[in-house]
Design a protein around this motif. Sequence first.
Motif, PDB file in Angstrom:
ATOM      1  N   UNK A 115      14.303  53.563  69.663  1.00  0.00           N
ATOM      2  CA  UNK A 115      15.303  54.626  69.774  1.00  0.00           C
ATOM      3  C   UNK A 115      15.448  55.378  68.458  1.00  0.00           C
ATOM      4  N   UNK A 116      15.415  54.653  67.337  1.00  0.00           N
ATOM      5  CA  UNK A 116      15.502  55.304  66.036  1.00  0.00           C
ATOM      6  C   UNK A 116      14.293  56.169  65.758  1.00  0.00           C
ATOM      7  N   UNK A 117      13.120  55.694  66.153  1.00  0.00           N
ATOM      8  CA  UNK A 117      11.892  56.471  65.961  1.00  0.00           C
ATOM      9  C   UNK A 117      11.920  57.760  66.772  1.00  0.00           C
ATOM     10  N   UNK A 118      12.326  57.656  68.026  1.00  0.00           N
ATOM     11  CA  UNK A 118      12.397  58.837  68.898  1.00  0.00           C
ATOM     12  C   UNK A 118      13.386  59.856  68.332  1.00  0.00           C
ATOM     13  N   UNK A 119      14.548  59.375  67.887  1.00  0.00           N
ATOM     14  CA  UNK A 119      15.549  60.284  67.327  1.00  0.00           C
ATOM     15  C   UNK A 119      15.016  60.975  66.079  1.00  0.00           C
ATOM     16  N   UNK A 139      21.429  58.099  66.548  1.00  0.00           N
ATOM     17  CA  UNK A 139      20.761  56.870  66.972  1.00  0.00           C
ATOM     18  C   UNK A 139      19.914  56.268  65.850  1.00  0.00           C
ATOM     19  N   UNK A 140      19.315  57.115  65.021  1.00  0.00           N
ATOM     20  CA  UNK A 140      18.520  56.621  63.900  1.00  0.00           C
ATOM     21  C   UNK A 140      19.391  55.806  62.952  1.00  0.00           C
ATOM     22  N   UNK A 141      20.555  56.331  62.612  1.00  0.00           N
ATOM     23  CA  UNK A 141      21.460  55.616  61.708  1.00  0.00           C
ATOM     24  C   UNK A 141      21.932  54.300  62.298  1.00  0.00           C
ATOM     25  N   UNK A 142      22.205  54.294  63.615  1.00  0.00           N
ATOM     26  CA  UNK A 142      22.601  53.041  64.267  1.00  0.00           C
ATOM     27  C   UNK A 142      21.486  52.004  64.146  1.00  0.00           C
ATOM     28  N   UNK A 143      20.249  52.444  64.379  1.00  0.00           N
ATOM     29  CA  UNK A 143      19.109  51.522  64.284  1.00  0.00           C
ATOM     30  C   UNK A 143      18.909  51.041  62.852  1.00  0.00           C
ATOM     31  N   UNK A 144      19.150  51.915  61.903  1.00  0.00           N
ATOM     32  CA  UNK A 144      18.982  51.567  60.495  1.00  0.00           C
ATOM     33  C   UNK A 144      19.988  50.494  60.073  1.00  0.00           C
ATOM     34  N   UNK A 145      21.215  50.620  60.550  1.00  0.00           N
ATOM     35  CA  UNK A 145      22.271  49.693  60.147  1.00  0.00           C
ATOM     36  C   UNK A 145      22.268  48.389  60.940  1.00  0.00           C
ATOM     37  N   UNK A 149      16.869  44.866  62.347  1.00  0.00           N
ATOM     38  CA  UNK A 149      16.501  43.889  61.324  1.00  0.00           C
ATOM     39  C   UNK A 149      15.948  44.597  60.086  1.00  0.00           C
ATOM     40  N   UNK A 150      15.849  43.851  59.008  1.00  0.00           N
ATOM     41  CA  UNK A 150      15.495  44.443  57.716  1.00  0.00           C
ATOM     42  C   UNK A 150      14.117  45.100  57.725  1.00  0.00           C
ATOM     43  N   UNK A 151      13.154  44.451  58.362  1.00  0.00           N
ATOM     44  CA  UNK A 151      11.794  44.997  58.391  1.00  0.00           C
ATOM     45  C   UNK A 151      11.755  46.330  59.138  1.00  0.00           C
ATOM     46  N   UNK A 152      12.412  46.385  60.273  1.00  0.00           N
ATOM     47  CA  UNK A 152      12.433  47.621  61.054  1.00  0.00           C
ATOM     48  C   UNK A 152      13.202  48.720  60.322  1.00  0.00           C
ATOM     49  N   UNK A 153      14.292  48.343  59.653  1.00  0.00           N
ATOM     50  CA  UNK A 153      15.070  49.328  58.899  1.00  0.00           C
ATOM     51  C   UNK A 153      14.219  49.945  57.796  1.00  0.00           C
TER      52      UNK A 153
END
Length: 291
Positions: free
Chosen positions: A145-149, A182-188, A191-195
Amino acid sequence: MSSLLLEGPIRTLECLSEKFVVDFANGIDVARDPWRSQQSKAFYLRLKETFAGQNRLRQWSLDGALLDSLEVSLAWLAQLTGTVAKSHLAATLIHERICQMEAASARVAYYSPEGRSQLGQIKQQLELRVTKIAQQLQAIDLYRQGTVHCEQVFSRWRAGHYFSFSPAGRCYVALQELRWGAFGDALRLGNEEQATQLLELARALAISRLAEDVNASPRTRHYYHEWLATPSAPGLMEHKDALVWLGNGSESELHPISYSVTQSWQGIALGMPRICSALRLGSAMTDEVLS
């Protein structure tokens, strides 16, 4: 939004409503003016009038004094939080502000019993909302979702949605869209690796778009005026005011790039390089806004 605010590229910015509700919450029962400049205050007040005209606050606003009463402000905040502020970040920041106000209400006689009751109700509603949003986000693929956003935001930039801002301003606006969405939600919440991967994706796209906008390679250095030059376009001052408001929380020492890009009414921060490349500018701004 009003027809005036819908005329320019501002209409595409999803972060405006999220930040507005948080700013409104932070401004309730505060004696000190939180605005760094008249430009950001004026733009905020225009947004406030626009949102007020969209719901039942129109009836309350017949009495200007009513708008500033604690009870009406809290009632409107509850309404805005339920209908306008959609992101996990906005709900979390508003909840933090309500907790601060509730703690103060126990020590200050200024708060009426009705006001204290409203605070308790809104706090409970926000706790449920924050928990619900977090649970919904944990149940989906946050990284995807973060990537798409991220790709959507930079596609809008490439399509010219942010053209009325300076090249650096476009980058700042895009990063704010990511932060509040959505990107910010995924970032926060991821997990650390994905962030880390998401942050590097945003950094790479920011650098690439900045370079393309000035028709140069990512490492080609330009004098900062070229990065901060705003093209002549309809609604020029409105877009400048919107940028000033979006960057109102930037500090010249902590966020020298963001401060220099958004607070055009002030001098350039000492930490802003006078000659810099898209690589340096985009990377530093990504860290300032998203890290």
